[in-house]
Design an enzyme around this catalytic site. Structure first.
Site, short mmCIF file in Angstrom:
data_model
loop_
_atom_site.label_atom_id
_atom_site.label_comp_id
_atom_site.label_asym_id
_atom_site.label_seq_id
_atom_site.Cartn_x
_atom_site.Cartn_y
_atom_site.Cartn_z
N ARG A 231 22.06 53.28 36.77
CA ARG A 231 22.50 51.86 36.24
C ARG A 231 23.77 51.64 37.44
NH1 ARG A 231 26.71 52.53 31.22
NH2 ARG A 231 27.79 52.89 33.32
N ASP B 54 36.30 56.63 37.14
CA ASP B 54 35.63 56.89 36.04
C ASP B 54 35.62 58.40 35.60
OD1 ASP B 54 34.72 56.52 33.10
OD2 ASP B 54 32.47 55.83 34.71
N HIS C 286 25.03 57.46 34.67
CA HIS C 286 25.85 56.09 35.36
C HIS C 286 25.34 55.97 36.24
CE1 HIS C 286 29.39 56.34 32.45
NE2 HIS C 286 28.96 56.21 31.58
N ARG D 9 30.87 55.45 24.06
CA ARG D 9 29.24 54.68 24.59
C ARG D 9 29.78 52.90 23.75
NH1 ARG D 9 27.10 57.39 26.55
NH2 ARG D 9 25.33 58.83 26.48
#
Lengths: 178, 178, 178
Positions: A61, A92, A58, A20
């Site tokens: 976003r 990622d 994710h 985070r």
């Protein structure tokens, strides 16, 4: 509507940060600012509800403009297949890749070497996101210790190759290299 | 003997650091150098002997010149009530506040939003101290994972608003923003 | 073949970093670049196979040109006995020393004070390597919490004295002081 590749995205970039820390959002911005075409290479697999939720968070976003491909194990292979000069790739994340390799009982050092060997000759830019996990107390169990050893060695190897390296905390990037 | 407010203390500051990093001492110095009047806003509650000892240790180090107020939950409310241009407020610490919110079963995202919404319009400077907790191995239990997720999001939100952000390690500040 | 002491190595240096951050390799390079003569002061003891392997790994990487001495407890004593202007000392690592002190039931604060008191008057340069361990979730057990408290205080004290302080992540040094 052709893709515009910025000159500011390095051939290879490592974005390190804690849980985070905003590292993924920062890496996405790096890639989005550089190009209208971009590829999201997810190493995550939806094992449980918690992970599914994070993946969905994710994805929402990132929004439009991203192709997505999932590859839990063969990072070197997929990067070589997908890299293109006009479409940066965001990977990622590397720590999940290490976990996947451990679960699949692969030779981690060999896989890290394969990945590092391919980075210098990719046809387009790549940005790696990874979790720094080595700044807490030594974990009790041997598996967790092995994991953070693998992750730490991987980070050192990628950072030695990458043109740019950032450390992200509280959403703020600190440039370590480049 | 009027309070002197230095021009060097930003309207809002975040001081992040690990356990025993010297983050509180650094934040206290920031505030003390800026003003003779200062308010210490403690989010800690004396649940056990270990915590009482730490609170007492911090209080002795701060010494004279500090008013103290304790508020475990309603940070936005107390900041709005207490902020004054000639008396900076030191909030120590945000991670304990997150813990308090979790124990009290509050809506954490809503409370973080309330806090962030009030920061821009406070009548005087505020310095937040918080623990970076996301740089170790993923914790085993879900509560700890939820805690570090909340803390990480809070830090990103505060850091986006704060004029100055420092990361402190071994007592040494690294300016991340400002 | 006389030893060459570079002017770039400070009288005292602290190299902080996480597990597998490359901190030891960076510290070894600092020392090796400064002098052909160098002393490796190991605080490690071979308690188990995992530790023996790490020690052997470190020894192989350092290669020739290093004398080695092992001292798990009396760092101040051995530093005073061994320091020489033409031979920098690398102490690896302080966190293991703290562990040794705890196992031996020593007064940690007193030992830290003894170490810090001697640093300013050593006859030659010293580089300390240590693990940052305070950036994860609060550990469950009291011993681990005590350990990271001791380590954090030690780092603050050494960093206040040391001429140069580095934080190493992914093999990349970030200069915090000096």
């Amino acid at each position: 509507m052709s893709a515009v590749t910025s000159t500011t995205l390095a051939p290879s970039t490592l974005v390190l940060g804690g849980a985070r820390s905003g590292k993924s959002a920062f890496a996405e911005k790096l890639v989005s600012d550089a190009s209208r075409k971009r590829l999201y290479l997810a190493t995550a697999q939806s094992h449980d509800g918690e992970m599914s939720e994070r993946i969905s968070h994710h994805r929402n976003r990132r929004g439009a403009g991203w192709e997505t491909v999932e590859e839990p194990i063969d990072l070197a292979g997929i990067l070589q297949a997908k890299a293109r000069a006009d479409r940066p790739i965001l990977v990622d994340c590397l720590t999940l890749w290490v976990t996947n390799l451990m679960v699949a009982d692969r030779n981690i050092d060999a896989e890290i070497a394969r990945l590092c060997d391919c980075i210098g000759s990719l046809a387009g830019p790549v940005v790696f996101v990874s979790n720094e996990v080595g700044l807490g107390i030594v974990p009790d169990n041997a598996m967790a210790r092995a994991f953070r050893d693998h992750a730490g060695r991987l980070h050192q190897n990628i950072a030695a190759i990458a043109a740019d390296v950032y450390f992200v905390a509280a959403g703020l990037p600190l440039k370590m290299k480049g």
